[in-house]
Design a protein around this motif. Structure first.
Motif, PDB file in Angstrom:
ATOM      1  N   THR A 194       0.809  -1.220   0.019  1.00  0.00           N
ATOM      2  CA  THR A 194       0.096   0.033   0.008  1.00  0.00           C
ATOM      3  C   THR A 194       0.792   1.254   0.184  1.00  0.00           C
ATOM      4  OG1 THR A 194      -1.773  -1.169   1.175  1.00  0.00           O
ATOM      5  CG2 THR A 194      -1.950   1.249   1.009  1.00  0.00           C
ATOM      6  N   TRP A 195       2.046   1.564   0.805  1.00  0.00           N
ATOM      7  CA  TRP A 195       2.536   2.572   0.849  1.00  0.00           C
ATOM      8  C   TRP A 195       4.099   2.359   0.603  1.00  0.00           C
ATOM      9  CZ3 TRP A 195      -0.447   0.782   5.176  1.00  0.00           C
ATOM     10  CH2 TRP A 195      -1.592   1.535   5.292  1.00  0.00           C
ATOM     11  N   GLY A 196       4.333   1.277   0.093  1.00  0.00           N
ATOM     12  CA  GLY A 196       5.854   1.045  -0.506  1.00  0.00           C
ATOM     13  C   GLY A 196       6.895   1.293   0.711  1.00  0.00           C
ATOM     14  N   LEU A 197       6.517   0.722   1.648  1.00  0.00           N
ATOM     15  CA  LEU A 197       7.302   0.969   2.995  1.00  0.00           C
ATOM     16  C   LEU A 197       8.332  -0.322   2.785  1.00  0.00           C
ATOM     17  CD1 LEU A 197       5.084   1.358   5.716  1.00  0.00           C
ATOM     18  CD2 LEU A 197       6.236   3.230   4.365  1.00  0.00           C
ATOM     19  N   LYS A 198       9.747   0.111   3.027  1.00  0.00           N
ATOM     20  CA  LYS A 198      10.858  -0.585   2.962  1.00  0.00           C
ATOM     21  C   LYS A 198      10.850  -1.432   4.126  1.00  0.00           C
ATOM     22  CE  LYS A 198      13.257   0.508  -0.971  1.00  0.00           C
ATOM     23  NZ  LYS A 198      12.031   0.568  -1.916  1.00  0.00           N
ATOM     24  N   ARG A 199      10.913  -0.684   5.295  1.00  0.00           N
ATOM     25  CA  ARG A 199      11.001  -1.082   6.794  1.00  0.00           C
ATOM     26  C   ARG A 199       9.471  -1.352   7.110  1.00  0.00           C
ATOM     27  NH1 ARG A 199      12.829   2.309  10.798  1.00  0.00           N
ATOM     28  NH2 ARG A 199      12.286   0.393  12.146  1.00  0.00           N
ATOM     29  N   ALA A 200       8.785  -2.556   7.379  1.00  0.00           N
ATOM     30  CA  ALA A 200       7.556  -2.795   7.653  1.00  0.00           C
ATOM     31  C   ALA A 200       7.115  -3.513   8.835  1.00  0.00           C
ATOM     32  CB  ALA A 200       6.984  -3.339   6.330  1.00  0.00           C
ATOM     33  N   ASN A 201       8.263  -3.477   9.882  1.00  0.00           N
ATOM     34  CA  ASN A 201       7.766  -3.971  11.137  1.00  0.00           C
ATOM     35  C   ASN A 201       6.888  -3.344  11.831  1.00  0.00           C
ATOM     36  OD1 ASN A 201       9.038  -2.060  12.954  1.00  0.00           O
ATOM     37  ND2 ASN A 201      11.162  -2.774  12.034  1.00  0.00           N
ATOM     38  N   LEU A 202       6.112  -3.880  12.739  1.00  0.00           N
ATOM     39  CA  LEU A 202       5.001  -3.025  13.432  1.00  0.00           C
ATOM     40  C   LEU A 202       5.141  -1.695  14.040  1.00  0.00           C
ATOM     41  CD1 LEU A 202       2.056  -3.430  13.952  1.00  0.00           C
ATOM     42  CD2 LEU A 202       2.575  -4.409  16.412  1.00  0.00           C
ATOM     43  N   ALA A 203       6.366  -1.598  14.629  1.00  0.00           N
ATOM     44  CA  ALA A 203       6.928  -0.262  15.162  1.00  0.00           C
ATOM     45  C   ALA A 203       7.016   0.702  13.885  1.00  0.00           C
ATOM     46  CB  ALA A 203       8.035  -0.379  15.911  1.00  0.00           C
ATOM     47  N   ALA A 204       7.388   0.430  12.821  1.00  0.00           N
ATOM     48  CA  ALA A 204       7.754   1.407  11.594  1.00  0.00           C
ATOM     49  C   ALA A 204       6.303   1.660  11.153  1.00  0.00           C
ATOM     50  CB  ALA A 204       8.759   0.732  10.812  1.00  0.00           C
ATOM     51  N   VAL A 205       5.650   0.879  10.621  1.00  0.00           N
ATOM     52  CA  VAL A 205       4.309   0.975  10.229  1.00  0.00           C
ATOM     53  C   VAL A 205       3.476   1.694  11.061  1.00  0.00           C
ATOM     54  CG1 VAL A 205       2.314  -0.117   9.239  1.00  0.00           C
ATOM     55  CG2 VAL A 205       4.537  -1.067   8.651  1.00  0.00           C
ATOM     56  N   SER A 206       3.546   1.671  12.532  1.00  0.00           N
ATOM     57  CA  SER A 206       2.722   2.436  13.325  1.00  0.00           C
ATOM     58  C   SER A 206       3.138   3.940  13.246  1.00  0.00           C
ATOM     59  CB  SER A 206       2.712   1.717  14.672  1.00  0.00           C
ATOM     60  OG  SER A 206       2.372   0.326  14.786  1.00  0.00           O
ATOM     61  N   GLU A 207       4.502   3.996  13.152  1.00  0.00           N
ATOM     62  CA  GLU A 207       5.195   5.214  13.366  1.00  0.00           C
ATOM     63  C   GLU A 207       4.701   5.956  12.076  1.00  0.00           C
ATOM     64  OE1 GLU A 207       9.277   7.553  13.553  1.00  0.00           O
ATOM     65  OE2 GLU A 207       9.196   5.598  14.114  1.00  0.00           O
ATOM     66  N   PHE A 208       4.837   5.562  10.899  1.00  0.00           N
ATOM     67  CA  PHE A 208       4.566   5.959   9.901  1.00  0.00           C
ATOM     68  C   PHE A 208       2.956   6.387   9.685  1.00  0.00           C
ATOM     69  CE2 PHE A 208       2.752   5.336   5.275  1.00  0.00           C
ATOM     70  CZ  PHE A 208       3.325   6.467   4.533  1.00  0.00           C
ATOM     71  N   LEU A 209       2.091   5.649  10.123  1.00  0.00           N
ATOM     72  CA  LEU A 209       0.745   5.896  10.070  1.00  0.00           C
ATOM     73  C   LEU A 209       0.209   6.760  11.382  1.00  0.00           C
ATOM     74  CD1 LEU A 209      -0.602   2.402   8.861  1.00  0.00           C
ATOM     75  CD2 LEU A 209      -0.343   4.900   7.628  1.00  0.00           C
ATOM     76  N   ASN A 210       1.039   6.925  12.299  1.00  0.00           N
ATOM     77  CA  ASN A 210       0.764   7.821  13.774  1.00  0.00           C
ATOM     78  C   ASN A 210      -0.149   6.994  14.371  1.00  0.00           C
ATOM     79  OD1 ASN A 210       2.348  10.170  13.158  1.00  0.00           O
ATOM     80  ND2 ASN A 210       1.042  10.597  11.603  1.00  0.00           N
ATOM     81  N   ILE A 211       0.272   5.762  14.507  1.00  0.00           N
ATOM     82  CA  ILE A 211      -0.853   4.797  15.293  1.00  0.00           C
ATOM     83  C   ILE A 211       0.040   4.636  16.730  1.00  0.00           C
ATOM     84  CG2 ILE A 211      -1.630   2.363  15.472  1.00  0.00           C
ATOM     85  CD1 ILE A 211      -1.738   2.321  12.375  1.00  0.00           C
ATOM     86  N   PRO A 212      -0.688   4.846  17.746  1.00  0.00           N
ATOM     87  CA  PRO A 212       0.046   4.511  19.195  1.00  0.00           C
ATOM     88  C   PRO A 212       0.328   3.213  19.435  1.00  0.00           C
ATOM     89  CG  PRO A 212      -2.166   5.967  19.266  1.00  0.00           C
ATOM     90  CD  PRO A 212      -1.869   5.359  17.982  1.00  0.00           C
ATOM     91  N   LEU A 213       1.452   3.039  19.883  1.00  0.00           N
ATOM     92  CA  LEU A 213       1.915   1.510  19.986  1.00  0.00           C
ATOM     93  C   LEU A 213       2.542   1.317  21.321  1.00  0.00           C
ATOM     94  CD1 LEU A 213       2.093  -1.435  18.715  1.00  0.00           C
ATOM     95  CD2 LEU A 213       4.254  -0.346  17.845  1.00  0.00           C
TER      96      LEU A 213
END
Length: 164
Positions: free
Chosen positions: A121-140
């Motif tokens: 969806t977003w072409g992320l290279k780093r897609a671990n949960l912390a990285a995706v959550s940070e990218f999407l501003n999801i609290p984790l």
């Protein structure tokens, strides 16, 4: 719109049957409608991953086994289009191993991996949960099962809203 459940397990040791926590976050029409979190007494008292999730035998010694917990959570897998998990092969493997060890049938449901979804969806290279959550501003609060499952659910919701 799809209805799905996001799943996250924490495990005590390297055995796939060693679930010590489970979280399920049910989503309907891109809205979280239910959150379920339970500690589980794994089959062995040895905890290898306390340094990751903070759980110890003393936290779960008086909790239900997976087999004892199953009747109260099995319906969360019913009537959903899919189960979402971040690194779905891990959580699917834990669910399968716990069901097998308890003599239970694994729910027949499709699994979707939010690692793959985030990359697509977003072409992320780093897609671990912390990285995706940070990218999407999801609290984790990483490796707290309910926080991880909710982040996973929010990744699917965000991807749906992005037109994925």
């Amino acid at each position: 719109m799809a209805e799905f459940v996001a799943l996250d397990f924490e495990t005590a040791d390297y055995g796939a049957d060693s679930a010590c926590a489970i979280a399920l976050v049910r989503v309907r029409n891109d809205t979280i409608i239910k959150r379920t979190y339970s500690l589980i007494r794994p089959p062995r008292s040895y905890f290898r991953f306390t340094h990751i999730h903070g759980l110890r035998w003393s936290d779960v010694a008086d909790q239900p086994t997976f087999a004892e917990l199953w009747p109260s959570i099995v319906d969360e897998f019913a009537d959903v289009d899919f189960v979402a998990a971040h690194n779905a092969s891990f959580d699917k493997g834990v669910l399968a191993a716990c069901c097998a060890a308890a003599g239970l049938d694994m729910p027949e449901v499709r699994f979707e991996c939010t690692v793959k979804l985030a990359k697509k969806t977003w072409g992320l290279k780093r897609a671990n949960l912390a990285a995706v959550s940070e990218f999407l501003n999801i609290p984790l609060v990483h490796h707290q099962a309910l926080s991880d499952a909710e982040a996973c659910a929010r990744i699917v919701i965000a991807a749906n809203q992005a037109g994925a």
